[in-house]
Design an enzyme around this catalytic site. Structure first.
Site, PDB file in Angstrom:
ATOM      1  N   SER A   8       0.826  -1.211   0.000  1.00  0.00           N
ATOM      2  CA  SER A   8       0.000   0.000   0.000  1.00  0.00           C
ATOM      3  C   SER A   8       0.859   1.259   0.000  1.00  0.00           C
ATOM      4  CB  SER A   8      -0.916   0.015   1.218  1.00  0.00           C
ATOM      5  OG  SER A   8      -1.718  -1.141   1.235  1.00  0.00           O
TER       6      SER A   8
HETATM    7  N1  SAH Z   1      -0.508  -5.167   4.003  1.00  0.00           N
HETATM    8  C1  SAH Z   1       0.090  -5.446   2.719  1.00  0.00           C
HETATM    9  C2  SAH Z   1      -0.852  -5.123   1.589  1.00  0.00           C
HETATM   10  C3  SAH Z   1      -0.831  -6.210   0.571  1.00  0.00           C
HETATM   11  S1  SAH Z   1      -2.114  -6.151  -0.654  1.00  0.00           S
HETATM   12  C4  SAH Z   1       1.439  -4.765   2.585  1.00  0.00           C
HETATM   13  O1  SAH Z   1       1.781  -3.934   3.438  1.00  0.00           O
HETATM   14  O2  SAH Z   1       2.179  -5.089   1.664  1.00  0.00           O
HETATM   15  C5  SAH Z   1      -3.334  -7.232   0.034  1.00  0.00           C
HETATM   16  C6  SAH Z   1      -2.916  -8.661   0.293  1.00  0.00           C
HETATM   17  O3  SAH Z   1      -4.100  -9.365   0.726  1.00  0.00           O
HETATM   18  C7  SAH Z   1      -2.392  -9.432  -0.905  1.00  0.00           C
HETATM   19  O4  SAH Z   1      -1.116  -9.929  -0.621  1.00  0.00           O
HETATM   20  C8  SAH Z   1      -3.404 -10.577  -1.088  1.00  0.00           C
HETATM   21  O5  SAH Z   1      -2.819 -11.791  -1.518  1.00  0.00           O
HETATM   22  C9  SAH Z   1      -3.978 -10.703   0.303  1.00  0.00           C
HETATM   23  N2  SAH Z   1      -5.290 -11.337   0.393  1.00  0.00           N
HETATM   24  C10 SAH Z   1      -6.366 -11.142  -0.386  1.00  0.00           C
HETATM   25  N3  SAH Z   1      -7.394 -11.908   0.029  1.00  0.00           N
HETATM   26  C11 SAH Z   1      -6.941 -12.613   1.102  1.00  0.00           C
HETATM   27  C12 SAH Z   1      -7.539 -13.578   1.966  1.00  0.00           C
HETATM   28  N4  SAH Z   1      -8.793 -13.986   1.828  1.00  0.00           N
HETATM   29  N5  SAH Z   1      -6.779 -14.085   2.960  1.00  0.00           N
HETATM   30  C13 SAH Z   1      -5.484 -13.695   3.139  1.00  0.00           C
HETATM   31  N6  SAH Z   1      -4.880 -12.789   2.350  1.00  0.00           N
HETATM   32  C14 SAH Z   1      -5.595 -12.248   1.340  1.00  0.00           C
END
Ligand code: SAH
Length: 216
Positions: free
Chosen positions: A61
Site C-alpha cells: 500500500s
Molecule cells: N498489508 C500489505 C498489503 C498487501 S495487498 C502490505 O503492506 O504489503 C493485500 C494482500 O491481501 C495481498 O497480498 C493478497 O494476496 C492478500 N489477500 C487477499 N485476500 C486474502 C484472503 N482472503 N486471505 C489472506 N490474504 C488475502
C-alpha cells in the site's frame, strides 16, 4: 539518495503534511526500512507516493494509506492485533513496534515466505503469521483488540467484526472492485459503530467472505 533520507522525505511530504499526527506511527514509518519489503528491482520506487507492485498481482500500500490505517487503530502498545493480507509484510512490521503481538494471514505462499525472512532480520519477534484464507479471521486466536484488513472487503464482513474484543476496532476498506470507503468499526459490547474516512482503492479480499470466491 540514502534510504534514511528518502524515508524522512516520505514522512514529511506524504504523511505529516497530510495530517498524520500519532508520534508512534510517525516514528515507526521513519524506522522501518520500506525498501526491504519490495522486490529488489523496485527498491528505487519504495518511497514513492504510490502503491508498488510486489508480484502475484498484489501491491504494498501507499505510505500514506499505511500511516492512516495504523493511526486509526489507535494502538497504545498492549494490543493483540490481527492483520488480513500480509502481502509484503510492511504493514505488519509497522504494527509490530506499536502493539504487543501481531497475527497476520496471507493466502499467497511466496509473499508470506518472503515476509517471514525480512521480519526476523529486522529483529521483529512478535509476529505470528499463517498461510490461508483470512476472510474468516483467525477464530482460534480471537478476540483481537484491533483488526486491520489491507484488501478491499464487502460491506457484510460480520465474521471478522465478531472477533473483536469489546472496545476493539477494525479498520477496513469496504466496497466493491471499483472502489471502497475506508471504515473504522468500533465494537461496544454487542453494538458495532461504523465511521467513514476517505475513498480508496485496494486489491480485492478474496476467499469465503471476500469480494469473490477465488483469486482469479
Ligand atoms: N498489508 C500489505 C498489503 C498487501 S495487498 C502490505 O503492506 O504489503 C493485500 C494482500 O491481501 C495481498 O497480498 C493478497 O494476496 C492478500 N489477500 C487477499 N485476500 C486474502 C484472503 N482472503 N486471505 C489472506 N490474504 C488475502
Amino acid at each position: 539518495m540514502q534510504y534514511q533520507v528518502l524515508r524522512e522525505k516520505m514522512v514529511e511530504e506524504q504523511v505529516v503534511a497530510r495530517g498524520i499526527k500519532d508520534p508512534g506511527v510517525i516514528e515507526a514509518l521513519l524506522r522501518v526500512p520500506r525498501h526491504e519489503f519490495v522486490p529488489p528491482a523496485d527498491r528505487s520506487s519504495a518511497y514513492a507516493d504510490a502503491p508498488v507492485s510486489i508480484g502475484h498481482g498484489q501491491t504494498i500500500s501507499q505510505p500514506y494509506m499505511v500511516a492512516l490505517m495504523t493511526e486509526l487503530l489507535a494502538l497504545t502498545g498492549s494490543e493483540k492485533v490481527l492483520e488480513i493480507g500480509t502481502g509484503s509484510g510492511y504493514q505488519t512490521a509497522i504494527l509490530s513496534g506499536l502493539c504487543r503481538v501481531v497475527y497476520t494471514i496471507e493466502r499467497i505462499e511466496p509473499l508470506l515466505s518472503a515476509a517471514r525472512k525480512v521480519w526476523p532480520a529486522l529483529g521483529m519477534a512478535n509476529i505470528r503469521a499463517r498461510l490461508g484464507d483470512g476472510s474468516a479471521g483467525w477464530i482460534e486466536e480471537s478476540p483481537f483488540d484491533a483488526i486491520i484488513v489491507t484488501a478491499a472487503a464487502p460491506e457484510a464482513l460480520s465474521a471478522l467484526a465478531g472477533q473483536l474484543a469489546p472496545g476493539g476496532r477494525m479498520v477496513v476498506p469496504m466496497g466493491d472492485l471499483g472502489g471502497q470507503v475506508l471504515k473504522r468499526i468500533l465494537r461496544k459490547q454487542d453494538r458495532f459503530e461504523p465511521e467513514e474516512f476517505c475513498r480508496c482503492v485496494f486489491v480485492p479480499l478474496v476467499g469465503k467472505f471476500g469480494l469473490h470466491a477465488n483469486g482469479n
